[in-house]
Motif scaffolding. Sequence first.
Motif, PDB file in Angstrom:
ATOM      1  N   ALA A  60      33.556  39.937  28.081  1.00 27.60           N
ATOM      2  CA  ALA A  60      33.897  41.348  27.880  1.00 27.60           C
ATOM      3  C   ALA A  60      33.496  41.884  26.516  1.00 27.60           C
ATOM      4  CB  ALA A  60      35.384  41.599  28.114  1.00 27.60           C
ATOM      5  N   SER A  61      32.889  41.060  25.672  1.00 31.40           N
ATOM      6  CA  SER A  61      32.490  41.557  24.359  1.00 31.40           C
ATOM      7  C   SER A  61      31.066  41.144  23.993  1.00 31.40           C
ATOM      8  CB  SER A  61      33.457  41.047  23.285  1.00 31.40           C
ATOM      9  OG  SER A  61      33.431  39.628  23.254  1.00 31.40           O
ATOM     10  N   GLY A  62      30.424  40.375  24.843  1.00 32.31           N
ATOM     11  CA  GLY A  62      29.061  39.936  24.559  1.00 32.31           C
ATOM     12  C   GLY A  62      28.049  41.030  24.811  1.00 32.31           C
ATOM     13  N   ALA A  63      26.804  40.689  24.593  1.00 31.09           N
ATOM     14  CA  ALA A  63      25.724  41.646  24.823  1.00 31.09           C
ATOM     15  C   ALA A  63      25.621  41.954  26.315  1.00 31.09           C
ATOM     16  CB  ALA A  63      24.405  41.072  24.315  1.00 31.09           C
ATOM     17  N   PRO A  64      25.358  43.211  26.658  1.00 29.68           N
ATOM     18  CA  PRO A  64      25.231  43.553  28.083  1.00 29.68           C
ATOM     19  C   PRO A  64      23.983  42.924  28.705  1.00 29.68           C
ATOM     20  CG  PRO A  64      24.730  45.456  26.719  1.00 29.68           C
ATOM     21  CD  PRO A  64      25.174  44.367  25.794  1.00 29.68           C
ATOM     22  N   PHE A  65      24.092  42.593  29.972  1.00 29.87           N
ATOM     23  CA  PHE A  65      22.950  42.088  30.724  1.00 29.87           C
ATOM     24  C   PHE A  65      22.960  42.727  32.105  1.00 29.87           C
ATOM     25  CE2 PHE A  65      26.442  39.269  31.634  1.00 29.87           C
ATOM     26  CZ  PHE A  65      26.351  39.025  32.994  1.00 29.87           C
ATOM     27  N   ASN A  66      21.782  42.834  32.729  1.00 31.33           N
ATOM     28  CA  ASN A  66      21.678  43.431  34.048  1.00 31.33           C
ATOM     29  C   ASN A  66      22.105  42.410  35.087  1.00 31.33           C
ATOM     30  OD1 ASN A  66      20.773  45.833  33.025  1.00 31.33           O
ATOM     31  ND2 ASN A  66      18.631  45.329  33.259  1.00 31.33           N
ATOM     32  N   LEU A  67      23.157  42.717  35.811  1.00 25.60           N
ATOM     33  CA  LEU A  67      23.713  41.824  36.818  1.00 25.60           C
ATOM     34  C   LEU A  67      22.979  41.974  38.146  1.00 25.60           C
ATOM     35  CD1 LEU A  67      26.067  39.841  37.307  1.00 25.60           C
ATOM     36  CD2 LEU A  67      27.443  41.791  37.980  1.00 25.60           C
ATOM     37  N   GLY A  68      22.637  43.190  38.503  1.00 26.82           N
ATOM     38  CA  GLY A  68      21.936  43.453  39.751  1.00 26.82           C
ATOM     39  C   GLY A  68      22.123  44.895  40.166  1.00 26.82           C
ATOM     40  N   GLU A  69      21.593  45.232  41.323  1.00 29.00           N
ATOM     41  CA  GLU A  69      21.700  46.598  41.822  1.00 29.00           C
ATOM     42  C   GLU A  69      22.809  46.717  42.858  1.00 29.00           C
ATOM     43  OE1 GLU A  69      18.080  48.304  43.183  1.00 29.00           O
ATOM     44  OE2 GLU A  69      17.112  48.121  41.231  1.00 29.00           O
ATOM     45  N   MET A  70      23.353  47.910  42.955  1.00 30.10           N
ATOM     46  CA  MET A  70      24.391  48.221  43.925  1.00 30.10           C
ATOM     47  C   MET A  70      24.011  49.533  44.610  1.00 30.10           C
ATOM     48  SD  MET A  70      28.481  48.783  43.310  1.00 30.10           S
ATOM     49  CE  MET A  70      28.390  50.369  42.533  1.00 30.10           C
ATOM     50  N   THR A  71      24.218  49.611  45.904  1.00 25.37           N
ATOM     51  CA  THR A  71      23.935  50.827  46.657  1.00 25.37           C
ATOM     52  C   THR A  71      25.083  51.814  46.483  1.00 25.37           C
ATOM     53  OG1 THR A  71      22.718  49.542  48.285  1.00 25.37           O
ATOM     54  CG2 THR A  71      23.393  51.752  48.939  1.00 25.37           C
TER      55      THR A  71
END
Length: 158
Positions: A65-76
């Motif tokens: 909850a405090s680390g660097a953001p990363f792309n998890l995936g796409e959501m419709t």
Amino acid sequence: MNSEKSMTAGENGNHANRKAWMSLLATADAKALQDLWQDYGCNPDHTWLRPPEVGGVMVQGRMGASGAPFNLGEMTVTRCALTLPDGTVGHGYVQGRSKGQAETAAKVDALMQTGAAGDVRRQILSPLEAARQARKMSRAAKAAATKVDFFTMVRGED
């Protein structure tokens, strides 16, 4: 979302309240929302600013909850925007491909910014919140049933 709090017309623009009901509408069960909307019995005239359309959004996550953001995936998601005859604008963003749910969410959002907010909260949002809490409690009970308590036994030779 605090379903106990009554909203008056002056509170309708409150950002925190709007964020809460938009979140509730976005994640609500589509059938439950449609049933509650039908029972509400008010279908206001509106003009489309953006008719319902299906698309995708990138979901980001953070480690711890405090680390660097990363792309998890796409959501419709399905989104739309409408305006009522009095100029009130309602937006609907929902998970999945339900254009009807997005339209209903936009109408509810618009009505929550008018004098009808109290009735809409009582007849639509409060039952949705109760259903969400029941799902949350059920999920917690299922998780608690699988809980394992580990303990360390002290050996007598120490």
